[in-house]
Every structure is written in C-alpha cells, then in structure tokens.
Write an enzyme that holds these catalytic residues in place. Structure first.
Site, PDB file in Angstrom:
ATOM      1  CD  GLU A  89       4.704  -2.369  -3.409  1.00 39.75           C
ATOM      2  OE1 GLU A  89       4.891  -1.134  -3.337  1.00 39.75           O
ATOM      3  OE2 GLU A  89       3.747  -2.876  -3.999  1.00 39.75           O
ATOM      4  CB  ALA A 104       1.178   7.864   5.102  1.00 37.84           C
ATOM      5  CB  THR A 105      -1.021   3.022   5.103  1.00 39.50           C
ATOM      6  OG1 THR A 105      -1.961   4.051   4.782  1.00 39.50           O
ATOM      7  CG2 THR A 105      -1.740   1.905   5.831  1.00 39.50           C
ATOM      8  N   GLY A 106       2.061   2.336   5.331  1.00 41.34           N
ATOM      9  CA  GLY A 106       3.112   1.346   5.544  1.00 41.34           C
ATOM     10  C   GLY A 106       3.992   1.678   6.730  1.00 41.34           C
ATOM     11  CB  CYS A 151       3.345   0.026  -6.584  1.00 43.76           C
ATOM     12  SG  CYS A 151       3.360  -1.713  -7.033  1.00 43.76           S
ATOM     13  N   GLY A 164       0.823  -1.202   0.000  1.00 41.43           N
ATOM     14  CA  GLY A 164       0.000   0.000   0.000  1.00 41.43           C
ATOM     15  C   GLY A 164       0.851   1.245   0.000  1.00 41.43           C
TER      16      GLY A 164
END
Length: 451
Positions: A226, A209-211, A260, A206
């Site tokens: 990733e 920021a979320t990672g 991505c 994803g």
C-alpha cells in the site's frame, strides 16, 4: 523436511544478529501456529482485543508521545485496533476453502475434492508512523488468524505501541515467536528482513519509493503493498454543500494530513465553487493547533521538521508557479498550518506528488466530463470521493483507476472490514481483514477417489 532443517542450520550458523534471532524464533513457532486450531487462534485475537480496551489510555498516550496524533485521534485509533482484532477473530473461524465438483468431466465421476486454506508461512510486515497501532494490527491480526508467524518492523520513530501490542498478545497466551517486533531503519533492518529466504510473504504500508524497493527485495514472493498517492474529491452542484464541506475538511486535516487517504485535491463544480470555497476556508480557519495531549487540539504536528520543510517546499513550488494561497501556509518547526491553495498549474509538484501533510489543492471544473478527464490523467489512487444527490453520476467515475469510490463521504472514510488498497502504482493486492487473511493463506487441493 531436510530443506527446512538446512534453512534453520544456516540461520543458526550466523552471528546472533537481530534478524537471525527473530527469524529463528519465528521458524520455531511456525509448526505451533500451523497446528493451532482456528478456535484457539480466534481466542488469542479476541482476548487481546479485550486487553486493548483495558489498556486504551496507555496505548493512546504512547501514540501521542511518539507520533503525530492528538489524544482524541489516538483514542480513536485504539478503538479501531480493538475492532480490527475482533474482526480477525471472526474471520479466523471462516477462512475456508471450497468443494470442487469433479463430476463436471467424465473422468472425474466417482471422485470428490476440496481445498483447505493453509498458512503461507512466515510473514514480514513493514508499517508506517501515521497509524502506529492499527496498521500493525492490520498485519498481525490476519497473520495469526491464518496461522502464520509474523515479524513486524515498525517505523523507527513509533515502535512503542507495537511493542505494547506484543506484550498483550503474550499475556493472552500467543506462542513465543508467533509475533515479534524488530526495531531499526528500513534501509538496513527492513531490507534484511524482507530479503531473508525464510520469509514467505511480505506486507508493506508506506511511501512509493520505499514500497518499490520492498517489491524488488521481495521479488518472487507474495507481496501486498500500500503505497498511497493523491486522493481527490469531487463536489457536484447538486451536493449537500454543508455536509460536503464538513467532511472534506475532516479528510484534509486528520493526522495533520499524514494519511494515505488525505484529501489532496478537491474539484468543485463551477456553479457552487465560490460557496464551497468560502465554507472550506472558514472551516479550515477553525482548526485548532496546539498541545496534542489537550482535548481542545484538533490537529497535531508533522512527524519531523524535515517533513514540515518538505511541505513548505512543495507549497513554495506551487506559489512560485502562480498558485493562490487561500489560507495557512506557515511552518514553525514540525508544525504546519492547515493550508488551502487554488489556481495550481498542472506542472506543480503538489498536483501529482503525494504531499503527506496538511495542504489541499482546490480546483474549479465545468461539467463532469472535465472533472473525469482531469482525474483520468492522474496516477492511480487509493480512493476517490464524490458528493452528489445523483444515483447515476458516481458510475461515471468507474473508468478512473482507483481502489475505491466513496459517495457522499471524504476519501478518508474507512471501516476496517473494507477491502483496502489501489491499483499500481498506488498499491499491489488489497488489505482489509478478510483480504489480508486470504493473501496470507494458500489453497491446498485434496482429491479422493471413491471408485
């Protein structure tokens, strides 16, 4: 054993929350998966791969109805999911350790040793909307191959194909609880899942920021992330320009740029700049938008109107700083035209921020050193591509921090057996079937004294 019993008791003592229910089912399935021989795990994977083919149209329609792909793109994703599970079935039989030569030191004489690959335990998987089936398969397949139970939290907009995949696995005999799907927001359900002490490994695909938030929540445990980034493609003067233009345009606008590996920057040698730009603009103008269920549609919409508005904002920022719009740029609801923009200053957001939409920056460079210098200054990426007839020029790119260098193909070229990922901040560890299975396994040393 006492620790495991205590953990289960703690989970059972809580209210029947969605997380508690799926965690308990996974813990119940863990010894079953650990005790399942490799050939049987491979059978579950092989049979489900065949079931995917038998249900390919239903799966493709779900992908289109929930997400961002055209029917042709969705069918391609279903076929990739089939291939990915077949690869997982093969690797399930090859996930082996190694023999250790203990007689390399004097006190090791008379001893033999080896490592076995053991399942790491319960895997929590967080997946995105852009490849809602195949990216789930890329986490579930390796977990089953390694002997791990796995809980998937798909993107809240696109859970349907993951649930269809779950039904196919159950139809093919996978033990209850070995693979589960839990729905909900990432901020709530995803966070609870990742933070749960029973989870032994976290795998995420994803945004950055979320990672990074996932990495904090999963601190201290094996984690595969990733997180994307800005992928660039270089066109040298000696390239096959027609092939380069065709493949670059495909990489720009597949999945409406929500990929991505999306080609976000194209650096073109000054000697062929005008020729290549003319071809890119012409081919971009031929991209057909429309009903995603139509066989004639080339590009679908973005996942939400907010995403389309974000693209408009990023483009507006670049144009406000003096960039030149070559083609496209119009937004209507969730739809955004295929867009090329040139003369973008390095201070513009689009120059360094992943756009995750159908916008690409076109740049002119003079000499390979200039191109390398610009790319070296950028954050790490998942992939970098170059079009050239030279055998030596691509090696000049190895100093750039990227997960892969693709020669005479777009950055979005991928087969599912490839190691996949990039250095931080693009990612952490690698995906791809073999790499993922290894990350979901841990070596256990056996030492036998023959004296």
């Amino acid at each position: 054993m006492l620790i495991a019993q205590t953990t289960r008791s703690l989970q059972a003592s809580k209210a029947d929350s969605p997380i508690a229910i799926v965690i308990q089912a996974a813990l119940d399935a863990e010894p079953k998966m650990d005790g399942t021989p490799a050939y049987l795990r491979a059978t579950y994977l092989e049979d489900t791969a065949n079931s995917i083919l038998q249900n390919k149209e239903a799966l493709a329609i779900t992908i289109v109805q929930e997400g961002i792909k055209t029917i042709r793109e969705a069918r391609s994703e279903v076929l990739r999911a089939h291939t990915t599970l077949k690869l997982c079935a093969e690797e399930a039989k090859r996930n082996t350790g190694e023999v250790i030569p203990f007689d390399q030191v004097q006190n090791g004489v008379g001893r033999i040793g080896w490592t076995d690959m053991r399942p790491v335990g319960l895997v929590a998987a967080i997946t995105p909307f852009n490849d809602p089936l195949n990216l789930v398969v890329h986490k579930v397949g390796p977990a089953i191959a390694a002997g791990c139970p796995v809980i998937v939290k798909p993107h809240e907009a696109t859970p349907g194909s993951a649930k269809q995949l779950l039904a196919l696995f159950r139809q093919n005999g996978l033990p209850e609880g070995a693979f589960q799907v839990i729905e909900g927001s990432g901020a709530e359900i995803g966070k609870q899942l990742v933070e749960h002490p029973a989870v032994k490994m976290v795998t995420f695909t994803g945004g950055k920021a979320t990672g990074q938030a996932v990495a904090i929540s999963a601190a201290g445990r094996p984690t595969a992330l990733e997180m994307g980034g800005v992928c660039s493609t270089v066109v040298m003067a000696d390239a096959d320009l027609e092939t380069a233009a065709t493949r670059i345009v495909s990489g720009m606008f597949a999945a409406a740029g929500q990929n991505c590996l999306h080609v976000q920057r194209v650096l073109i040698d000054d000697a062929v700049y005008d020729t290549v730009v003319k071809s890119l603009v012409e081919k971009t103008g031929q991209i057909r938008l429309g009903d995603p269920m139509s066989e004639d549609t080339d590009m679908g919409s973005l996942i939400s109107e907010a995403s389309a508005q974000r693209c408009a904002g990023i483009l507006g920022d670049a144009l406000g700083l003096g960039a030149t719009l070559l083609i496209g740029g119009e937004q209507a609801g969730k739809s955004f035209q295929p867009t090329l923009v040139a003369d973008v200053p390095t201070t513009a957001r689009i120059y360094s921020e992943e756009v995750f939409g159908p916008i690409t920056v076109i740049e002119r460079f003079q000499g390979l050193d200039q191109a390398v210098s610009r790319l070296t200054a950028a954050d790490a990426s998942l992939a970098l591509a170059i079009f050239t007839q030279s055998l030596t020029v691509p090696f000049s790119l190895r100093r750039i921090r990227t997960g892969s260098i693709i020669i005479n193909d777009s950055t979005d070229f991928r087969i599912d057996a490839m190691p996949f990922g990039g250095p931080f901040p693009a990612g952490l560890a690698r995906e791809g079937v073999q790499c993922a299975i290894k990350s979901m396994s841990e070596p256990q040393l056996m030492c036998l004294n023959l004296n």
